[in-house]
Enzyme design. Structure first.
Site, PDB file in Angstrom:
ATOM      1  N   HIS A  35       9.084   3.752   8.904  1.00 36.27           N
ATOM      2  CA  HIS A  35       8.957   3.018  10.157  1.00 36.27           C
ATOM      3  C   HIS A  35       7.784   3.593  10.948  1.00 36.27           C
ATOM      4  CE1 HIS A  35       9.949   0.427  13.399  1.00 36.27           C
ATOM      5  NE2 HIS A  35      10.219   1.405  14.237  1.00 36.27           N
ATOM      6  N   HIS A  72      13.349  -6.985   6.034  1.00 37.32           N
ATOM      7  CA  HIS A  72      14.630  -7.691   6.093  1.00 37.32           C
ATOM      8  C   HIS A  72      15.696  -6.707   6.552  1.00 37.32           C
ATOM      9  CE1 HIS A  72      17.939 -10.358   4.667  1.00 37.32           C
ATOM     10  NE2 HIS A  72      18.497  -9.226   4.309  1.00 37.32           N
ATOM     11  N   ILE A  73      16.422  -7.081   7.593  1.00 30.16           N
ATOM     12  CA  ILE A  73      17.495  -6.229   8.078  1.00 30.16           C
ATOM     13  C   ILE A  73      18.658  -6.278   7.079  1.00 30.16           C
ATOM     14  CG2 ILE A  73      19.179  -5.862   9.910  1.00 30.16           C
ATOM     15  CD1 ILE A  73      17.113  -7.049  11.857  1.00 30.16           C
ATOM     16  N   SER A 118       0.836  -1.216   0.000  1.00 26.57           N
ATOM     17  CA  SER A 118       0.000   0.000   0.000  1.00 26.57           C
ATOM     18  C   SER A 118       0.865   1.257   0.000  1.00 26.57           C
ATOM     19  CB  SER A 118      -0.941  -0.005   1.203  1.00 26.57           C
ATOM     20  OG  SER A 118      -0.231   0.120   2.415  1.00 26.57           O
ATOM     21  N   ASN A 119       2.036   1.192   0.621  1.00 23.83           N
ATOM     22  CA  ASN A 119       2.951   2.347   0.581  1.00 23.83           C
ATOM     23  C   ASN A 119       3.601   2.461  -0.789  1.00 23.83           C
ATOM     24  OD1 ASN A 119       3.238   3.729   3.377  1.00 23.83           O
ATOM     25  ND2 ASN A 119       3.049   1.556   3.794  1.00 23.83           N
TER      26      ASN A 119
HETATM   27  N1  LIG Z   1      20.290  -2.032   8.306  1.00 26.04           N
HETATM   28  C1  LIG Z   1      18.990  -1.720   8.304  1.00 26.04           C
HETATM   29  N2  LIG Z   1      18.122  -2.559   7.727  1.00 26.04           N
HETATM   30  C2  LIG Z   1      16.800  -2.250   7.745  1.00 26.04           C
HETATM   31  C3  LIG Z   1      16.329  -1.084   8.372  1.00 26.04           C
HETATM   32  C4  LIG Z   1      17.290  -0.207   8.955  1.00 26.04           C
HETATM   33  O1  LIG Z   1      16.937   0.889   9.477  1.00 26.04           O
HETATM   34  N3  LIG Z   1      18.602  -0.565   8.891  1.00 26.04           N
HETATM   35  N4  LIG Z   1      14.950  -0.830   8.441  1.00 26.04           N
HETATM   36  C5  LIG Z   1      14.146  -2.028   8.278  1.00 26.04           C
HETATM   37  C6  LIG Z   1      12.659  -1.929   8.302  1.00 26.04           C
HETATM   38  N5  LIG Z   1      12.238  -2.413   9.612  1.00 26.04           N
HETATM   39  C7  LIG Z   1      11.665  -1.459  10.400  1.00 26.04           C
HETATM   40  O2  LIG Z   1      11.402  -0.320   9.980  1.00 26.04           O
HETATM   41  C8  LIG Z   1      12.492  -3.724  10.049  1.00 26.04           C
HETATM   42  C9  LIG Z   1      12.028  -4.791   9.285  1.00 26.04           C
HETATM   43  C10 LIG Z   1      12.291  -6.097   9.691  1.00 26.04           C
HETATM   44  C11 LIG Z   1      13.013  -6.357  10.846  1.00 26.04           C
HETATM   45  C12 LIG Z   1      13.331  -7.767  11.223  1.00 26.04           C
HETATM   46  O3  LIG Z   1      13.493  -8.104  12.390  1.00 26.04           O
HETATM   47  N6  LIG Z   1      13.454  -8.619  10.194  1.00 26.04           N
HETATM   48  C13 LIG Z   1      13.861 -10.032  10.393  1.00 26.04           C
HETATM   49  C14 LIG Z   1      12.976 -10.949   9.583  1.00 26.04           C
HETATM   50  C15 LIG Z   1      11.532 -10.718   9.944  1.00 26.04           C
HETATM   51  C16 LIG Z   1      10.590 -11.431   8.961  1.00 26.04           C
HETATM   52  O4  LIG Z   1      11.089 -11.983   7.956  1.00 26.04           O
HETATM   53  O5  LIG Z   1       9.373 -11.376   9.207  1.00 26.04           O
HETATM   54  C17 LIG Z   1      15.280 -10.216   9.877  1.00 26.04           C
HETATM   55  O6  LIG Z   1      15.681  -9.473   8.924  1.00 26.04           O
HETATM   56  O7  LIG Z   1      15.925 -11.151  10.388  1.00 26.04           O
HETATM   57  C18 LIG Z   1      13.473  -5.299  11.612  1.00 26.04           C
HETATM   58  C19 LIG Z   1      13.212  -3.970  11.216  1.00 26.04           C
HETATM   59  C20 LIG Z   1      14.536  -2.728   7.015  1.00 26.04           C
HETATM   60  N7  LIG Z   1      15.915  -3.093   7.131  1.00 26.04           N
HETATM   61  N1  LIG Z   2       9.621  -1.896  10.218  1.00 25.78           N
HETATM   62  C1  LIG Z   2       8.934  -1.616   8.997  1.00 25.78           C
HETATM   63  C2  LIG Z   2       7.468  -1.900   9.176  1.00 25.78           C
HETATM   64  O1  LIG Z   2       7.049  -2.478  10.146  1.00 25.78           O
HETATM   65  N2  LIG Z   2       6.683  -1.497   8.175  1.00 25.78           N
HETATM   66  C3  LIG Z   2       5.277  -1.754   8.204  1.00 25.78           C
HETATM   67  O2  LIG Z   2       5.000  -2.588   7.097  1.00 25.78           O
HETATM   68  C4  LIG Z   2       3.795  -2.133   6.499  1.00 25.78           C
HETATM   69  C5  LIG Z   2       3.887  -2.393   5.039  1.00 25.78           C
HETATM   70  O3  LIG Z   2       2.644  -2.157   4.476  1.00 25.78           O
HETATM   71  P1  LIG Z   2       2.510  -2.130   2.891  1.00 25.78           P
HETATM   72  O4  LIG Z   2       3.195  -3.382   2.366  1.00 25.78           O
HETATM   73  O5  LIG Z   2       1.035  -2.113   2.667  1.00 25.78           O
HETATM   74  O6  LIG Z   2       3.196  -0.888   2.393  1.00 25.78           O
HETATM   75  C6  LIG Z   2       3.675  -0.670   6.813  1.00 25.78           C
HETATM   76  O7  LIG Z   2       2.359  -0.315   6.990  1.00 25.78           O
HETATM   77  C7  LIG Z   2       4.494  -0.484   8.065  1.00 25.78           C
HETATM   78  O8  LIG Z   2       3.653  -0.321   9.186  1.00 25.78           O
END
Ligand SMILES: Nc1nc2c(c(=O)[nH]1)N[C@@H](CN(C=O)c1ccc(C(=O)N[C@@H](CCC(=O)O)C(=O)O)cc1)CN2
Ligand SMILES: NCC(=O)N[C@@H]1O[C@H](COP(=O)([O-])[O-])[C@@H](O)[C@H]1O
Length: 215
Positions: free
Chosen positions: A126, A105-106, A14-15
């Site tokens: 975020h 994904h980190i 959606s974003n």
């Molecule tokens: N190096 C960075 N990578 C990412 C960032 C960042 O700021 N620095 N932002 C994230 C987005 N995010 C939050 O905004 C976020 C997304 C996912 C995870 C997480 O724990 N992911 C797990 C897998 C989870 C799953 O597959 O459901 C993982 O990667 O092991 C934390 C934060 C995007 N990346």
């Molecule tokens: N840490 C990042 C995170 O949690 N993002 C979350 O994933 C959704 C993706 O929605 P979308 O696929 O409909 O855009 C977003 O709404 C946001 O809250």
């Protein structure tokens, strides 16, 4: 000159849709969504890209195979290949900006370093305020914290992506009031609506900053 945006997704998109709808309007001028990459094959965002006019090229870059093909460092190998995928895009898809739009994904330095060396900024959406609820599940955690009396407000931010998750410099910060008795679903719906505005504003500002003409 048209700025090209590559969007990373993992889900509904959606974003991404907000970015598609805003591209080359006054909200996001002289910009196009050049390529969409998902780490999940079933992500509806891939359908949104395909349904765009004109259709937006997409790639699926899945993580699971790397667990067996690169057992010692699956994340590093996956991330290095993701960077190669982006840096080898054709000229008309090569990004001026990368946007993480629900990208779950980190990203390790194996991705961040080559992208940084190429001079391509990365931003992330975020659903929390700076320094609060880093990581996944932020909306649910903020809702729980509110109902424990620990916080009175939450928010949405767009920030630059650095190694430390959700700790990059904020570009856009929007506070969201929290309401007693509101369900987590209702809060999520309110936050998503704010995200769709914030992500367009953040992409516009990041492109302006990269061009050296911040508004
Ligand atoms: N190096 C960075 N990578 C990412 C960032 C960042 O700021 N620095 N932002 C994230 C987005 N995010 C939050 O905004 C976020 C997304 C996912 C995870 C997480 O724990 N992911 C797990 C897998 C989870 C799953 O597959 O459901 C993982 O990667 O092991 C934390 C934060 C995007 N990346
Ligand atoms: N840490 C990042 C995170 O949690 N993002 C979350 O994933 C959704 C993706 O929605 P979308 O696929 O409909 O855009 C977003 O709404 C946001 O809250």
């Amino acid at each position: 000159m048209m700025s090209r945006i590559v969007v990373l997704i993992s889900g509904s998109g959606s974003n991404l849709q907000a970015l598609i709808d805003a591209a080359s309007t006054l909200s996001l001028p002289s910009a196009s969504i050049a390529h969409v990459i998902s780490n999940r094959k079933a992500a509806y965002g891939l359908t949104r890209a395909a349904n765009a006019t004109p259709p937006i090229p997409t790639s699926y870059h899945g993580f699971p195979p790397y667990k067996t093909s690169h057992p010692s460092d699956p994340r590093g190998a996956y991330d290095a290949d993701l960077a190669k995928l982006i840096l080898s895009l054709p000229e008309d898809q090569y990004p001026d900006l990368i946007v993480c739009a629900g990208w779950m994904h980190i990203l390790s330095p194996k991705f961040l370093d080559p992208i940084d060396e190429a001079g391509i900024p990365i931003i992330n959406l975020h659903p929390a305020l700076p320094g609060a609820f880093d990581g996944a599940g932020a909306i649910e955690r903020s809702w729980e914290a509110f109902n424990k009396g620990e916080i009175t407000e939450t928010g949405v931010m767009i920030h630059y992506v650095i190694k430390e998750v959700d700790r990059g410099d904020p570009i856009v910060v929007k506070k969201v009031e929290m309401k007693a008795g509101e369900s987590v679903e209702e809060l999520t719906e309110r936050i998503h609506a704010i995200e769709h505005v914030a992500i367009v504003e953040g992409a516009k500002l990041a492109l302006e900053k990269k061009k050296g003409n911040p508004s």
